[in-house]
Write a protein that holds these residues in place. Structure first.
Motif, PDB file in Angstrom:
ATOM      1  N   VAL A   1      36.482  47.846  50.945  1.00 19.46           N
ATOM      2  CA  VAL A   1      36.881  48.006  52.497  1.00 19.46           C
ATOM      3  C   VAL A   1      35.722  47.777  53.370  1.00 19.46           C
ATOM      4  N   LYS A   2      34.615  48.342  53.236  1.00 17.32           N
ATOM      5  CA  LYS A   2      33.072  48.481  53.731  1.00 17.32           C
ATOM      6  C   LYS A   2      32.668  46.861  53.604  1.00 17.32           C
ATOM      7  N   GLY A   3      32.971  46.225  52.688  1.00 19.55           N
ATOM      8  CA  GLY A   3      32.390  44.872  52.424  1.00 19.55           C
ATOM      9  C   GLY A   3      33.422  43.805  53.050  1.00 19.55           C
ATOM     10  N   GLN A   4      34.384  44.274  53.061  1.00 17.27           N
ATOM     11  CA  GLN A   4      35.547  43.434  53.981  1.00 17.27           C
ATOM     12  C   GLN A   4      35.071  43.462  55.516  1.00 17.27           C
ATOM     13  N   GLN A   5      34.903  44.620  55.824  1.00 14.44           N
ATOM     14  CA  GLN A   5      34.656  44.702  57.252  1.00 14.44           C
ATOM     15  C   GLN A   5      33.270  44.042  57.586  1.00 14.44           C
ATOM     16  N   ARG A   6      32.242  44.122  56.846  1.00 17.95           N
ATOM     17  CA  ARG A   6      30.773  43.590  57.377  1.00 17.95           C
ATOM     18  C   ARG A   6      31.027  41.955  56.669  1.00 17.95           C
ATOM     19  N   GLY A   7      32.157  41.463  56.196  1.00 17.25           N
ATOM     20  CA  GLY A   7      32.112  39.992  55.833  1.00 17.25           C
ATOM     21  C   GLY A   7      31.356  39.520  54.511  1.00 17.25           C
ATOM     22  N   GLU A   8      31.011  40.740  53.534  1.00 21.40           N
ATOM     23  CA  GLU A   8      30.580  40.441  52.249  1.00 21.40           C
ATOM     24  C   GLU A   8      31.494  39.889  51.346  1.00 21.40           C
ATOM     25  N   LEU A   9      32.865  40.432  51.493  1.00 23.63           N
ATOM     26  CA  LEU A   9      34.062  40.511  50.789  1.00 23.63           C
ATOM     27  C   LEU A   9      35.050  39.496  51.294  1.00 23.63           C
ATOM     28  N   SER A  10      35.944  38.763  50.383  1.00 19.20           N
ATOM     29  CA  SER A  10      36.770  38.183  51.040  1.00 19.20           C
ATOM     30  C   SER A  10      38.058  38.908  51.619  1.00 19.20           C
ATOM     31  N   GLN A  11      38.442  38.330  52.908  1.00 19.23           N
ATOM     32  CA  GLN A  11      39.525  39.183  53.612  1.00 19.23           C
ATOM     33  C   GLN A  11      40.916  38.887  52.891  1.00 19.23           C
ATOM     34  N   ASP A  12      41.094  38.175  51.808  1.00 14.25           N
ATOM     35  CA  ASP A  12      42.227  37.850  51.231  1.00 14.25           C
ATOM     36  C   ASP A  12      42.705  38.874  49.907  1.00 14.25           C
ATOM     37  N   ILE A  13      41.648  39.462  49.802  1.00 16.13           N
ATOM     38  CA  ILE A  13      41.647  40.590  48.420  1.00 16.13           C
ATOM     39  C   ILE A  13      42.461  41.857  49.159  1.00 16.13           C
ATOM     40  N   GLU A  14      43.172  42.536  48.161  1.00 12.76           N
ATOM     41  CA  GLU A  14      43.933  43.660  48.437  1.00 12.76           C
ATOM     42  C   GLU A  14      43.106  44.923  48.172  1.00 12.76           C
ATOM     43  N   PRO A  15      42.573  45.831  48.706  1.00 11.34           N
ATOM     44  CA  PRO A  15      41.571  46.693  48.262  1.00 11.34           C
ATOM     45  C   PRO A  15      41.848  47.422  47.094  1.00 11.34           C
ATOM     46  N   ASP A  16      43.047  48.024  47.003  1.00 11.53           N
ATOM     47  CA  ASP A  16      43.737  48.776  45.856  1.00 11.53           C
ATOM     48  C   ASP A  16      43.466  48.067  44.657  1.00 11.53           C
ATOM     49  N   ALA A  17      44.114  46.622  44.564  1.00 11.12           N
ATOM     50  CA  ALA A  17      43.913  45.815  43.578  1.00 11.12           C
ATOM     51  C   ALA A  17      42.289  45.600  43.112  1.00 11.12           C
ATOM     52  N   ALA A  18      41.553  45.280  44.077  1.00 10.80           N
ATOM     53  CA  ALA A  18      40.218  45.014  43.718  1.00 10.80           C
ATOM     54  C   ALA A  18      39.501  46.212  42.948  1.00 10.80           C
ATOM     55  N   ALA A  19      39.815  47.340  43.587  1.00 12.53           N
ATOM     56  CA  ALA A  19      39.533  48.817  42.932  1.00 12.53           C
ATOM     57  C   ALA A  19      39.982  48.718  41.382  1.00 12.53           C
ATOM     58  N   ALA A  20      41.284  48.504  41.243  1.00 14.20           N
ATOM     59  CA  ALA A  20      41.787  48.812  40.048  1.00 14.20           C
ATOM     60  C   ALA A  20      41.221  47.737  38.954  1.00 14.20           C
ATOM     61  N   MET A  21      40.776  46.665  39.540  1.00 12.96           N
ATOM     62  CA  MET A  21      40.144  45.517  38.623  1.00 12.96           C
ATOM     63  C   MET A  21      38.632  45.788  38.505  1.00 12.96           C
ATOM     64  N   PHE A  22      38.367  46.508  39.268  1.00  8.35           N
ATOM     65  CA  PHE A  22      36.657  47.032  38.994  1.00  8.35           C
ATOM     66  C   PHE A  22      36.647  48.160  37.974  1.00  8.35           C
ATOM     67  N   VAL A  23      37.672  49.180  38.121  1.00  7.54           N
ATOM     68  CA  VAL A  23      37.713  50.228  37.000  1.00  7.54           C
ATOM     69  C   VAL A  23      38.266  49.367  35.736  1.00  7.54           C
ATOM     70  N   GLY A  24      39.111  48.602  35.920  1.00 10.12           N
ATOM     71  CA  GLY A  24      39.446  47.999  34.398  1.00 10.12           C
ATOM     72  C   GLY A  24      38.489  47.082  33.649  1.00 10.12           C
ATOM     73  N   ALA A  25      37.517  46.387  34.640  1.00  9.24           N
ATOM     74  CA  ALA A  25      36.293  45.871  34.081  1.00  9.24           C
ATOM     75  C   ALA A  25      35.492  46.765  33.084  1.00  9.24           C
ATOM     76  N   ILE A  26      35.192  47.937  33.726  1.00 12.11           N
ATOM     77  CA  ILE A  26      34.505  48.993  33.131  1.00 12.11           C
ATOM     78  C   ILE A  26      35.281  49.298  31.822  1.00 12.11           C
ATOM     79  N   GLN A  27      36.525  49.773  31.996  1.00 14.77           N
ATOM     80  CA  GLN A  27      37.129  50.390  30.787  1.00 14.77           C
ATOM     81  C   GLN A  27      37.315  49.232  29.681  1.00 14.77           C
ATOM     82  N   GLY A  28      37.424  48.069  30.053  1.00 13.10           N
ATOM     83  CA  GLY A  28      37.329  46.868  28.966  1.00 13.10           C
ATOM     84  C   GLY A  28      36.011  46.915  28.346  1.00 13.10           C
ATOM     85  N   LEU A  29      34.930  47.017  28.948  1.00 18.49           N
ATOM     86  CA  LEU A  29      33.602  47.077  28.388  1.00 18.49           C
ATOM     87  C   LEU A  29      33.615  48.428  27.253  1.00 18.49           C
ATOM     88  N   VAL A  30      34.334  49.425  27.930  1.00 15.88           N
ATOM     89  CA  VAL A  30      34.151  50.722  27.067  1.00 15.88           C
ATOM     90  C   VAL A  30      34.874  50.581  25.714  1.00 15.88           C
TER      91      VAL A  30
END
Length: 202
Positions: A142-171
């Motif tokens: 959300v902070k990244g979206q507010q500062r224009g670093e991240l796409s406004q089109d992404i849904e924060p909950d989905a992006a957070a789940a994707m982040f955690v999923g990427a880590i879990q996949g590597l694990v």
């Protein structure tokens, strides 16, 4: 077998017990770890072990609390060291990978607890950890979206789940490979792909 001194203050003995369980979990299925194996690993009797923990479940709860305290402390330091949300997300990703490389027994314990049918104190501690972790990641998105670093089109909950999923996949890949350092070497490339997915198109 561990060579820790036989006489330690109570708090140090408790922490030594937790660390021993994590060491054992890196070598075998956590569900197969008995209090007898823990005591043997530490060079203690089971009676000495139970002076500090009334039950095996109490040991497992202490393990989850140990993991939560140390992992979240590292995550918070990684976040505080970067003003940029994207850089902070990368720091968290790499910090988490390093933590797993250093403590390969941790994901085995975590996955094992979450798969248990009964609602134990250790399982609740694991869920609390995952919720706190996900909240930190979502706040950065959300902070990244507010500062224009991240796409406004992404849904924060989905992006957070994707982040955690990427880590879990590597694990999971690391556990299958049996090489703890695999996650440390694979993490930068995995985050680079994630970054492309959520980065601003400006």
């Amino acid at each position: 077998m561990n060579t820790r001194p036989p006489h330690l203050p109570a708090e140090e003995r408790r922490e030594a017990t937790v660390e021993s369980v994590i060491e054992l979990a890196a070598q075998r299925n956590p569900s197969d770890i008995t209090t007898s194996a823990i005591a043997q690993h530490m060079g203690l009797t089971q009676g000495a072990l139970f002076r500090h923990f009334p039950t095996k479940d109490a040991i497992w709860e202490a393990v989850m609390q140990w993991v939560a305290t140390r992992l979240m402390a590292r995550v918070d330091r990684a976040i505080a060291s970067h003003d940029s949300a994207l850089d902070a997300l990368e720091a968290v990703f790499l910090t988490h990978a390093a933590f797993v490389a250093e403590h390969p027994g941790v994901p085995r314990m975590l996955f094992g607890e979450l798969q248990r049918a009964e609602d134990t104190a250790a399982k609740r501690a694991a869920r609390t950890l995952l919720a706190a972790y996900g909240k930190r990641v979502r706040q950065l998105i959300v902070k990244g979206q507010q500062r224009g670093e991240l796409s406004q089109d992404i849904e924060p909950d989905a992006a957070a789940a994707m982040f955690v999923g990427a880590i879990q996949g590597l694990v999971m890949q690391t556990l299958l490979s049996g090489e703890p350092e695999h996650i440390r070497s694979a993490a930068p490339g995995a985050f680079a792909l994630y970054r492309r997915c959520i980065g601003s198109t400006k």
